[in-house]
Enzyme design. Sequence first.
Site, short mmCIF file in Angstrom:
data_model
loop_
_atom_site.label_atom_id
_atom_site.label_comp_id
_atom_site.label_asym_id
_atom_site.label_seq_id
_atom_site.Cartn_x
_atom_site.Cartn_y
_atom_site.Cartn_z
N ASP A 206 0.83 -1.21 0.00
CA ASP A 206 0.00 0.00 0.00
C ASP A 206 0.87 1.27 0.00
O ASP A 206 1.86 1.34 0.73
CB ASP A 206 -0.88 -0.02 1.25
CG ASP A 206 -1.90 1.10 1.29
OD1 ASP A 206 -2.88 1.02 0.54
OD2 ASP A 206 -1.69 2.07 2.05
N GLU A 260 1.64 -0.63 -5.00
CA GLU A 260 0.72 0.47 -5.31
C GLU A 260 1.58 1.73 -5.43
O GLU A 260 1.95 2.34 -4.43
CB GLU A 260 -0.34 0.66 -4.22
CG GLU A 260 -1.39 1.68 -4.67
CD GLU A 260 -2.07 2.46 -3.55
OE1 GLU A 260 -3.09 3.09 -3.84
OE2 GLU A 260 -1.59 2.45 -2.41
C1 GLC Z 1 -4.05 3.24 -0.59
C2 GLC Z 1 -5.34 2.44 -0.48
C3 GLC Z 1 -6.42 3.35 0.00
C4 GLC Z 1 -6.04 3.88 1.36
C5 GLC Z 1 -4.68 4.56 1.33
C6 GLC Z 1 -4.14 4.78 2.72
O1 GLC Z 1 -4.14 4.23 -1.55
O2 GLC Z 1 -5.61 1.84 -1.71
O3 GLC Z 1 -7.65 2.70 0.05
O4 GLC Z 1 -7.01 4.78 1.81
O5 GLC Z 1 -3.72 3.78 0.65
O6 GLC Z 1 -3.77 3.54 3.28
#
Ligand code: GLC
Length: 543
Positions: A206, A260
């Site tokens: 994440d 991500e």
């Molecule tokens: C990422 C997740 C999102 C979350 C953020 C903070 O972007 O996909 O859903 O709110 O991180 O953890």
Amino acid sequence: MLDDDTRDWWRHAAIYQVYPRSFADGDGDGVGDLAGIRARLGYLHDLGIDAIWFSPWFPSPMADAGYDVADYRDIDPVFGTLAEAEQLIAEARRLGIRTIIDIVPNHCSDRHAWFQQALAEGPGSPARELFWFRPGRGEHGELPPNDWQSIFGGRAWTRVRDGEWYLHLFAAEQPDLNWDHPRVRAEFEDILRFWFDRGVDGIRIDSAAMCAKDPYLADFDPAAPPEPHPYSDRDEVHDIYRAWRQIADSYEPKRALIGEVWLGDTERFARYLRSDEMHTAFNFDFLGCPWDAKALRGCVDATLASHAPVGAPSTWVLANHDVTRTVTRYGRADTGFEHALRQARHQVHTDIPTGTRRARAAALLTLALPGAVYLYQGEELGLPEVEDLPDHARQDPFFFRTQKTDPGRDGCRVPLPWSKTGANHGFSPAGGAPAWLPQPTEWAELTADDQAGDPDSMLTLYRTAFAVRGAEPGLGDGPMSWLDIDAADVLAFARPGGFACVVNLSGGPVELPAYEEILLASAPLDGGRLPVDTAVWLRIPKE
Ligand code: GLC
């Protein structure tokens, strides 16, 4: 052992994202859970996917729907138990489905034991060094230490009782961890081993580009950030993932790291995919790309060009739990996605039949491109964004931290409709509590049960497409080449073994190239011609 344990499965896998709160409710409390998922593994097997990515399932106060983790080594009681998670991983594996879990390293929950200890032990304590605690500015420290803004809106600092402030790039309940501290690194390396030891095949990382921070925490203008950026994509961040890669590689079979990484710069993005770092990362350029032939072709070319030098496979993603659902996005005049424009595009006129038609064509485009594909739960049912949720039902901190001006992400997180029986369109068992987010009544017509028996449904299209994709040796990872076709605004490309995909994004029907057989079409052909907003998979003469 799975069939392709010896192959690099992550190079070609079809991965389905389960958002546990909204997938299926086994115990009737109106919130999805592991029992619900276990009962639906057969559905996922029949859909034909290779792996499930689970959004966070750890104990959490749910200030950001589980992305605020209080304990990385357990399961939230609302979802079930660790023993059930282990059973779920094993059951999925028996069905040939791998498990990817979501690790959140940038921040934890303010209820995490480390943060509670940091609060209790006060300024100057070793426990505070695991986070970004600082005295405030101003005569009495009443002003935050710098001018950074939270990604969810509002300032990125919150003051605690003893007067210090702590940094949170997301919600106040998500304090940022200090990755310069060796204990933070050691802890997450141990967390990785904890889950890899339980049979997890990969992790989704994440907010992966944000963990390293400028230790001087200097003010900056977000419209013209300095180079390097104070907290995004700093060079130091790569060391974290090099260490993780060594852990992933120490397992047999090797585990996969999926990042991500939201970055505009494709060259910087590809650095995360060097051979000693992550295996793959989500292609957000494709996710945000408008329904436009030139833009899509440009995105595909840029993706392939940036991945080639590092030898990493591309991924193709249309949606996830943070963005507007595809049939809604494609049904608007402006078909791209940008977080910053969500508010402006909310509740504009949406033509759902057109959006659905395009989403069907986009499904065939996506599944034919080289690399791995991601499918967000409910996309296979053609669910639209729910744009009329009442304010009192909304839960996303984005909504609250922007003083309710940004609708946030709840509209793509509404529980799935499964059947005409049971509560909440079959999301919950009969007699179950109302779903945690209300479902539109029209979703009675979009249930998985109904769609399973309908040859023209989105579900049937996805099932067939995954089956063809799995059987075609030229699909998944490997080369592709654009076909010369005498029509503007048409995407046409070939994959090895005499496979072609043609997508018509122009204003009228077009002639198909020479073919031997139609393998699959997203809509009926028009007397041998390809209608507008339609994609087709063809067997073409081999070169
Ligand atoms: C990422 C997740 C999102 C979350 C953020 C903070 O972007 O996909 O859903 O709110 O991180 O953890």
